[in-house]
Design a protein around this motif. Sequence first.
Motif, PDB file in Angstrom:
ATOM      1  N   VAL B 192       0.841  -1.210   0.000  1.00 48.62           N
ATOM      2  CA  VAL B 192       0.000   0.000   0.000  1.00 48.62           C
ATOM      3  C   VAL B 192       0.873   1.256   0.000  1.00 48.62           C
ATOM      4  O   VAL B 192       2.065   1.182   0.286  1.00 48.62           O
ATOM      5  N   HIS B 193       0.271   2.378  -0.338  1.00 44.74           N
ATOM      6  CA  HIS B 193       0.956   3.665  -0.260  1.00 44.74           C
ATOM      7  C   HIS B 193       0.058   4.682   0.449  1.00 44.74           C
ATOM      8  O   HIS B 193      -0.995   4.314   0.942  1.00 44.74           O
ATOM      9  N   HIS B 194       0.478   5.940   0.506  1.00 46.77           N
ATOM     10  CA  HIS B 194      -0.271   6.996   1.216  1.00 46.77           C
ATOM     11  C   HIS B 194      -0.670   6.544   2.623  1.00 46.77           C
ATOM     12  O   HIS B 194      -1.803   6.787   3.061  1.00 46.77           O
ATOM     13  N   THR B 195       0.292   5.898   3.299  1.00 45.35           N
ATOM     14  CA  THR B 195      -0.034   5.292   4.594  1.00 45.35           C
ATOM     15  C   THR B 195      -0.449   6.327   5.641  1.00 45.35           C
ATOM     16  O   THR B 195      -1.411   6.102   6.378  1.00 45.35           O
ATOM     17  N   LYS B 196       0.268   7.473   5.674  1.00 50.85           N
ATOM     18  CA  LYS B 196      -0.062   8.494   6.698  1.00 50.85           C
ATOM     19  C   LYS B 196      -1.478   9.011   6.504  1.00 50.85           C
ATOM     20  O   LYS B 196      -2.241   9.143   7.460  1.00 50.85           O
ATOM     21  N   ARG B 197      -1.827   9.311   5.246  1.00 50.80           N
ATOM     22  CA  ARG B 197      -3.176   9.826   4.973  1.00 50.80           C
ATOM     23  C   ARG B 197      -4.232   8.776   5.308  1.00 50.80           C
ATOM     24  O   ARG B 197      -5.308   9.076   5.814  1.00 50.80           O
ATOM     25  N   GLY B 198      -3.881   7.515   5.008  1.00 54.06           N
ATOM     26  CA  GLY B 198      -4.788   6.403   5.334  1.00 54.06           C
ATOM     27  C   GLY B 198      -5.039   6.333   6.829  1.00 54.06           C
ATOM     28  O   GLY B 198      -6.177   6.187   7.276  1.00 54.06           O
ATOM     29  N   MET B 199      -3.958   6.488   7.600  1.00 54.28           N
ATOM     30  CA  MET B 199      -4.088   6.424   9.066  1.00 54.28           C
ATOM     31  C   MET B 199      -4.993   7.547   9.574  1.00 54.28           C
ATOM     32  O   MET B 199      -5.782   7.350  10.483  1.00 54.28           O
ATOM     33  N   PHE B 200      -4.885   8.718   8.954  1.00 54.73           N
ATOM     34  CA  PHE B 200      -5.751   9.826   9.354  1.00 54.73           C
ATOM     35  C   PHE B 200      -7.221   9.463   9.091  1.00 54.73           C
ATOM     36  O   PHE B 200      -8.104   9.768   9.880  1.00 54.73           O
ATOM     37  N   GLY B 201      -7.450   8.789   7.977  1.00 55.26           N
ATOM     38  CA  GLY B 201      -8.806   8.329   7.662  1.00 55.26           C
ATOM     39  C   GLY B 201      -9.345   7.414   8.756  1.00 55.26           C
ATOM     40  O   GLY B 201     -10.525   7.493   9.126  1.00 55.26           O
ATOM     41  N   PHE B 202      -8.466   6.589   9.319  1.00 61.17           N
ATOM     42  CA  PHE B 202      -8.925   5.662  10.365  1.00 61.17           C
ATOM     43  C   PHE B 202      -9.187   6.359  11.701  1.00 61.17           C
ATOM     44  O   PHE B 202      -9.872   5.808  12.554  1.00 61.17           O
ATOM     45  N   VAL B 203      -8.657   7.575  11.861  1.00 60.57           N
ATOM     46  CA  VAL B 203      -9.018   8.380  13.032  1.00 60.57           C
ATOM     47  C   VAL B 203     -10.527   8.672  12.957  1.00 60.57           C
ATOM     48  O   VAL B 203     -11.271   8.492  13.927  1.00 60.57           O
ATOM     49  N   VAL B 204     -10.963   9.099  11.777  1.00 62.54           N
ATOM     50  CA  VAL B 204     -12.377   9.437  11.574  1.00 62.54           C
ATOM     51  C   VAL B 204     -13.244   8.177  11.701  1.00 62.54           C
ATOM     52  O   VAL B 204     -14.295   8.191  12.355  1.00 62.54           O
ATOM     53  N   VAL B 205     -12.775   7.080  11.094  1.00 66.66           N
ATOM     54  CA  VAL B 205     -13.518   5.809  11.159  1.00 66.66           C
ATOM     55  C   VAL B 205     -13.735   5.400  12.612  1.00 66.66           C
ATOM     56  O   VAL B 205     -14.842   5.053  13.025  1.00 66.66           O
ATOM     57  N   GLY B 206     -12.675   5.475  13.428  1.00 69.22           N
ATOM     58  CA  GLY B 206     -12.764   5.085  14.829  1.00 69.22           C
ATOM     59  C   GLY B 206     -13.728   5.970  15.594  1.00 69.22           C
ATOM     60  O   GLY B 206     -14.569   5.481  16.349  1.00 69.22           O
ATOM     61  N   LEU B 207     -13.617   7.287  15.372  1.00 71.89           N
ATOM     62  CA  LEU B 207     -14.509   8.219  16.069  1.00 71.89           C
ATOM     63  C   LEU B 207     -15.972   7.913  15.780  1.00 71.89           C
ATOM     64  O   LEU B 207     -16.798   7.849  16.684  1.00 71.89           O
ATOM     65  N   LEU B 208     -16.281   7.685  14.486  1.00 75.54           N
ATOM     66  CA  LEU B 208     -17.672   7.424  14.094  1.00 75.54           C
ATOM     67  C   LEU B 208     -18.155   6.081  14.636  1.00 75.54           C
ATOM     68  O   LEU B 208     -19.298   5.954  15.083  1.00 75.54           O
ATOM     69  N   ALA B 209     -17.271   5.075  14.615  1.00 74.16           N
ATOM     70  CA  ALA B 209     -17.657   3.751  15.101  1.00 74.16           C
ATOM     71  C   ALA B 209     -18.024   3.821  16.582  1.00 74.16           C
ATOM     72  O   ALA B 209     -19.052   3.297  17.012  1.00 74.16           O
ATOM     73  N   GLY B 210     -17.190   4.500  17.378  1.00 75.13           N
ATOM     74  CA  GLY B 210     -17.459   4.606  18.811  1.00 75.13           C
ATOM     75  C   GLY B 210     -18.632   5.518  19.104  1.00 75.13           C
ATOM     76  O   GLY B 210     -19.446   5.247  19.984  1.00 75.13           O
ATOM     77  N   PHE B 211     -18.747   6.594  18.352  1.00 75.93           N
ATOM     78  CA  PHE B 211     -19.789   7.590  18.598  1.00 75.93           C
ATOM     79  C   PHE B 211     -21.185   7.036  18.295  1.00 75.93           C
ATOM     80  O   PHE B 211     -22.112   7.185  19.071  1.00 75.93           O
ATOM     81  N   PHE B 212     -21.314   6.379  17.132  1.00 76.30           N
ATOM     82  CA  PHE B 212     -22.638   5.926  16.696  1.00 76.30           C
ATOM     83  C   PHE B 212     -22.864   4.424  16.856  1.00 76.30           C
ATOM     84  O   PHE B 212     -23.971   3.936  16.634  1.00 76.30           O
ATOM     85  N   GLY B 213     -21.826   3.663  17.176  1.00 73.72           N
ATOM     86  CA  GLY B 213     -21.987   2.203  17.254  1.00 73.72           C
ATOM     87  C   GLY B 213     -22.174   1.582  15.885  1.00 73.72           C
ATOM     88  O   GLY B 213     -22.786   0.525  15.741  1.00 73.72           O
ATOM     89  N   LEU B 214     -21.640   2.257  14.868  1.00 72.61           N
ATOM     90  CA  LEU B 214     -21.814   1.770  13.488  1.00 72.61           C
ATOM     91  C   LEU B 214     -20.662   0.855  13.076  1.00 72.61           C
ATOM     92  O   LEU B 214     -19.515   1.120  13.445  1.00 72.61           O
ATOM     93  N   GLY B 215     -20.971  -0.175  12.314  1.00 73.39           N
ATOM     94  CA  GLY B 215     -19.905  -0.883  11.620  1.00 73.39           C
ATOM     95  C   GLY B 215     -19.378   0.083  10.563  1.00 73.39           C
ATOM     96  O   GLY B 215     -20.144   0.888  10.035  1.00 73.39           O
ATOM     97  N   ALA B 216     -18.083   0.058  10.268  1.00 74.73           N
ATOM     98  CA  ALA B 216     -17.547   1.126   9.405  1.00 74.73           C
ATOM     99  C   ALA B 216     -16.985   0.608   8.080  1.00 74.73           C
ATOM    100  O   ALA B 216     -16.094   1.224   7.512  1.00 74.73           O
ATOM    101  N   GLY B 217     -17.546  -0.499   7.576  1.00 77.66           N
ATOM    102  CA  GLY B 217     -17.073  -1.044   6.309  1.00 77.66           C
ATOM    103  C   GLY B 217     -17.211  -0.057   5.164  1.00 77.66           C
ATOM    104  O   GLY B 217     -16.366   0.010   4.275  1.00 77.66           O
ATOM    105  N   TRP B 218     -18.267   0.785   5.208  1.00 75.97           N
ATOM    106  CA  TRP B 218     -18.519   1.784   4.163  1.00 75.97           C
ATOM    107  C   TRP B 218     -17.377   2.779   4.068  1.00 75.97           C
ATOM    108  O   TRP B 218     -17.169   3.388   3.020  1.00 75.97           O
TER     109      TRP B 218
END
Lengths: 139, 313
Positions: B192-218
């Motif tokens: 894979v590439h753009h690893t740092k940007r990808g990791m930032f994306g997972f910050v948002v994924v984690g926040l939404l998963a914990g906040f709403f209890g949503l699975g985050a496959g989307w």
Amino acid sequence: MEKYIVFENAPEQHIYAKIIYHISNLGLLTMIMGFILYIFGVLTPLVPLEELPKYWSLSLTQFLEKTGAPTGWRWTAMLGYGDVIPFIGVTILASVTFVCFLALLFRFLQRGAKVLAFIVAMELFFILISASNLIQISH
Amino acid sequence: MKKSILVKFSLIPSLLLIPTILWAASTEISGMPWWGWPTALFFTTFFMGVFGVMAGIGGGVLFVPLVSGFFPFHIDFVRGAGLFIALGSSLAAAPHLLEKNLASLKLALPTALIASLFAIVGAFLGLWLSALNPVYIHGSLGLTIIAIVFIMLFAKNTENLEVSRGNKLTELLQINGIYTEETTGKEVSWTVHHTKRGMFGFVVVGLLAGFFGLGAGWANVPILNLLMGAPVKVAVATSSFALSITDSTAAWIYMNKGAVLPIIVVPSMVGIMLGARIGSKLLPKVKPTVIRYIVITVLLLAGVRSLLKAFGI
């Protein structure tokens, strides 16, 4: 000279898969058995089933105040209640990742994969912190 | 052919009817016996499982908006159950995906570490805001679901990615792997590439998963595939597996705070897992694109319903 990348999967994937398979099946089975004891009235629940509809639309704070439902790990001392017994299975399911990561940590340390071992140790720390109920927020 | 048309036409109306029936029920049937709602929940989650798999989005993302919108349960209990549903579905799928080398442990470890840390933050933030006023959660859930609908409509995964080398971070984290493409029998090496940007994306994924209890496959799949360049099969499988890591921290927090009710969690988990099994068997007989658009429409309705709830309508 350009460095070659060795493309390979982590050999630990298969161990991880086996642990998930066995523990999650155990958790699911235990949870369903606990739920059967609960809804068929084999064990008396803390909140009577007929009264539940009065409480499940309340906010969490109100629900806890009115029902005396356990928080944190207090449920382990209340296993005689029907609505508490399914938590054994729920806890097993929530613990699957922790057990898998513990196995991963030993494997990574054994083969000297320091970076991966560090990531796994961090994840174990986060899970432990969450499961311990040590972090509290005030409203 | 006839059978596939029959299956399609018998399934579509039932999916469209679910929210309507539930909406009507939630306003009109107040005297339902205690077992009525858990039974309705079981059948609803069963259909979510069937259609979630057929639409390729998983049932987890449907659960929180639909159940919080159309069932009488408080949104805190729905989010707690949502996390366990995502966790259970991920645990059920993971062994097969890992054995086949489609899900990658090396890709999941760093991404899920970031997401699970921020899922803790999201869980506390969500429970704190909900205690202040659940309207904040309904409103932000409605907006998030509508945003998810747009992501689902416009983010197209791509097969034509060739990342021959990663970057320093990718190499440090040893994110690469091999899988066998079953259609051709060829081994595919990937990194894979753009690893740092990808990791930032997972910050948002984690926040939404914990906040709403949503699975985050989307969200996981577009980040892994479009941004980081993982092959689509690896992205889908790793996303499905990584949810078991991401959601476990938030699931513990909801459980410790008392937001996990067995009467909601157990019928939902059993329903969605049974539905997913049936859905995967029906998959070859239906046209996934049609089902996908129907599910997206239902999700949009659920998002609008959440927004209306926030405004007390």
